[in-house]
Design a protein around this motif. Structure first.
Motif, PDB file in Angstrom:
ATOM      1  N   PRO A  10      -9.948   6.381  19.975  1.00  0.00           N
ATOM      2  CA  PRO A  10      -8.805   7.297  19.936  1.00  0.00           C
ATOM      3  C   PRO A  10      -9.250   8.697  20.361  1.00  0.00           C
ATOM      4  N   LYS A  14      -7.287   7.827  27.031  1.00  0.00           N
ATOM      5  CA  LYS A  14      -6.599   6.647  27.591  1.00  0.00           C
ATOM      6  C   LYS A  14      -5.190   6.993  28.062  1.00  0.00           C
ATOM      7  N   THR A  32       0.577  -0.518  23.587  1.00  0.00           N
ATOM      8  CA  THR A  32       1.048  -1.122  22.325  1.00  0.00           C
ATOM      9  C   THR A  32       1.347  -0.020  21.306  1.00  0.00           C
ATOM     10  N   ARG A  37       5.407   2.793  18.194  1.00  0.00           N
ATOM     11  CA  ARG A  37       6.082   4.052  17.814  1.00  0.00           C
ATOM     12  C   ARG A  37       7.560   4.005  18.158  1.00  0.00           C
ATOM     13  N   GLY A  57      -3.210   4.838  10.003  1.00  0.00           N
ATOM     14  CA  GLY A  57      -4.272   4.622  10.986  1.00  0.00           C
ATOM     15  C   GLY A  57      -4.815   3.208  11.026  1.00  0.00           C
ATOM     16  N   ASP A  58      -4.192   2.312  10.254  1.00  0.00           N
ATOM     17  CA  ASP A  58      -4.675   0.933  10.246  1.00  0.00           C
ATOM     18  C   ASP A  58      -4.080   0.109  11.384  1.00  0.00           C
ATOM     19  N   THR A  65       1.101  -8.271  17.023  1.00  0.00           N
ATOM     20  CA  THR A  65       0.717  -7.549  18.233  1.00  0.00           C
ATOM     21  C   THR A  65       0.684  -8.483  19.439  1.00  0.00           C
ATOM     22  N   GLY A  86      -4.476   0.018  24.818  1.00  0.00           N
ATOM     23  CA  GLY A  86      -4.445  -0.178  23.360  1.00  0.00           C
ATOM     24  C   GLY A  86      -4.456  -1.630  22.932  1.00  0.00           C
ATOM     25  N   PHE A  87      -4.572  -2.524  23.872  1.00  0.00           N
ATOM     26  CA  PHE A  87      -4.642  -3.956  23.583  1.00  0.00           C
ATOM     27  C   PHE A  87      -5.571  -4.616  24.599  1.00  0.00           C
ATOM     28  N   ARG A  89      -7.424  -5.097  20.762  1.00  0.00           N
ATOM     29  CA  ARG A  89      -8.130  -4.157  19.904  1.00  0.00           C
ATOM     30  C   ARG A  89      -9.012  -4.867  18.879  1.00  0.00           C
ATOM     31  N   ASP A 163      -0.095  10.142  12.796  1.00  0.00           N
ATOM     32  CA  ASP A 163      -1.461   9.652  12.570  1.00  0.00           C
ATOM     33  C   ASP A 163      -2.511  10.543  13.251  1.00  0.00           C
ATOM     34  N   ARG A 172      -8.756   5.393  11.894  1.00  0.00           N
ATOM     35  CA  ARG A 172      -8.661   4.844  13.265  1.00  0.00           C
ATOM     36  C   ARG A 172     -10.048   4.710  13.901  1.00  0.00           C
TER      37      ARG A 172
HETATM   38  P1  ADP Z   1      -4.998   5.672  19.641  1.00  0.00           P
HETATM   39  O1  ADP Z   1      -4.794   7.085  20.012  1.00  0.00           O
HETATM   40  O2  ADP Z   1      -5.582   5.541  18.253  1.00  0.00           O
HETATM   41  O3  ADP Z   1      -5.715   4.857  20.658  1.00  0.00           O
HETATM   42  P2  ADP Z   1      -2.499   4.083  19.984  1.00  0.00           P
HETATM   43  O4  ADP Z   1      -1.322   4.871  20.410  1.00  0.00           O
HETATM   44  O5  ADP Z   1      -3.115   3.175  20.986  1.00  0.00           O
HETATM   45  O6  ADP Z   1      -3.539   5.130  19.399  1.00  0.00           O
HETATM   46  O7  ADP Z   1      -2.132   3.213  18.699  1.00  0.00           O
HETATM   47  C1  ADP Z   1      -1.548   3.806  17.566  1.00  0.00           C
HETATM   48  C2  ADP Z   1      -1.504   2.823  16.413  1.00  0.00           C
HETATM   49  O8  ADP Z   1      -0.700   1.680  16.762  1.00  0.00           O
HETATM   50  C3  ADP Z   1      -2.839   2.240  15.990  1.00  0.00           C
HETATM   51  O9  ADP Z   1      -3.557   3.097  15.120  1.00  0.00           O
HETATM   52  C4  ADP Z   1      -2.384   0.942  15.287  1.00  0.00           C
HETATM   53  O10 ADP Z   1      -1.837   1.208  14.025  1.00  0.00           O
HETATM   54  C5  ADP Z   1      -1.256   0.486  16.199  1.00  0.00           C
HETATM   55  N1  ADP Z   1      -1.759  -0.384  17.291  1.00  0.00           N
HETATM   56  C6  ADP Z   1      -1.730  -0.085  18.619  1.00  0.00           C
HETATM   57  N2  ADP Z   1      -2.252  -1.097  19.343  1.00  0.00           N
HETATM   58  C7  ADP Z   1      -2.649  -2.044  18.460  1.00  0.00           C
HETATM   59  C8  ADP Z   1      -3.274  -3.317  18.582  1.00  0.00           C
HETATM   60  N3  ADP Z   1      -3.626  -3.824  19.772  1.00  0.00           N
HETATM   61  N4  ADP Z   1      -3.518  -4.012  17.446  1.00  0.00           N
HETATM   62  C9  ADP Z   1      -3.178  -3.543  16.238  1.00  0.00           C
HETATM   63  N5  ADP Z   1      -2.602  -2.334  16.048  1.00  0.00           N
HETATM   64  C10 ADP Z   1      -2.325  -1.596  17.140  1.00  0.00           C
END
Ligand code: ADP
Ligand code: ZN
Length: 218
Positions: A10, A14, A32, A37, A57-58, A65, A86-87, A89, A163, A172
């Motif tokens: 994070p 990205k 994702t 969001r 942040g979990d 997903t 983001g996928f 993860r 977050d 995170r």
């Molecule tokens: P970051 O800035 O932490 O990379 P993202 O916008 O990609 O943030 O993701 C924000 C939140 O959405 C993550 O902290 C998680 O809660 C959820 N999330 C996003 N992608 C995934 C994934 N592939 N698997 C599980 N949770 C996810």
């Protein structure tokens, strides 16, 4: 064909780099995090189910997903490439995606990883502001919008993600090292991994990634 997985901790950049990659190479940006969001702000059943998890942040469950990604990637606009941000993860998601990718004819052909040290990540995340409408991201110190607090792209007032505070960031980052970083080895073994230094500055990194994508697209 560019079927790209974009990886990095994070705050590595990205989202920022996904924007121009998607525009310049005309592939849909599938985040994702953005999808979750959106579900949260629309107040859908999915949104309510994941709200607390995401804000602290979990990680959302692999099952939810993967189902979401499968549905999105199956759409026709992903037939000529995609940029997945983001996928996967977790290792479970990566394994499920290997099968799913084949099944729906959307196997990834490269992984772009952007790396940066922890000190830089926490600093970037706590000073980050994002556009809730178009997803563009800014930084109050290093990447200010032209007009304070307003998105350059669409004119919407910027917000700070719930977050993007130090406490959620710690969760995170810990999740990243525990669950996501092992994927680098997984994709290195598959011969898909390309690693970039996220500390070099926007212009330099854009140039390097562009060169790689042009090479692969040939
Ligand atoms: P970051 O800035 O932490 O990379 P993202 O916008 O990609 O943030 O993701 C924000 C939140 O959405 C993550 O902290 C998680 O809660 C959820 N999330 C996003 N992608 C995934 C994934 N592939 N698997 C599980 N949770 C996810
Ligand atoms: Zn915007």
């Amino acid at each position: 064909m560019l079927n790209i997985i974009l990886m990095g901790p994070p705050g590595a950049g990205k989202g920022t780099h996904a924007q121009w990659m998607s525009t310049d190479f005309q592939i849909p940006h599938i985040s994702t995090g953005d999808m979750f969001r959106e579900a949260m702000s629309s107040g859908s059943a999915l949104g309510n189910q994941i709200k607390d998890i995401v804000n602290r942040g979990d990680l959302v469950s692999d099952e939810l997903t993967c189902a979401l990604v499968k549905e999105r990637l199956s759409k026709p606009d992903c037939a000529n490439g995609y940029l997945l941000d983001g996928f996967p993860r977790t290792l479970e998601q990566a394994k499920a995606f290997r099968e799913m990718g084949k099944e729906i004819g959307r196997a990834p052909n490269l992984v772009v990883n952007i790396a940066a040290p922890d000190e830089l990540l926490v600093q970037r995340i706590t000073t980050r502001r994002v556009c809730p409408h178009c997803g563009a991201s800014y930084n109050v110190v290093t990447m200010k919008p032209k007009q304070e607090g307003i998105c350059d792209v669409c004119g919407t007032p910027l917000i700070q993600r719930k977050d993007d505070n130090e406490e959620s960031f710690k969760v995170r980052l810990a999740n990243y090292y525990k669950s996501t970083a092992p994927l680098l080895e997984f994709y290195r073994e598959e011969g898909l991994l390309h690693e970039f230094d996220g500390t070099v500055g926007f212009v330099a990194l854009k140039k390097d990634i562009t060169a790689l994508l042009q090479e692969i697209q040939k």
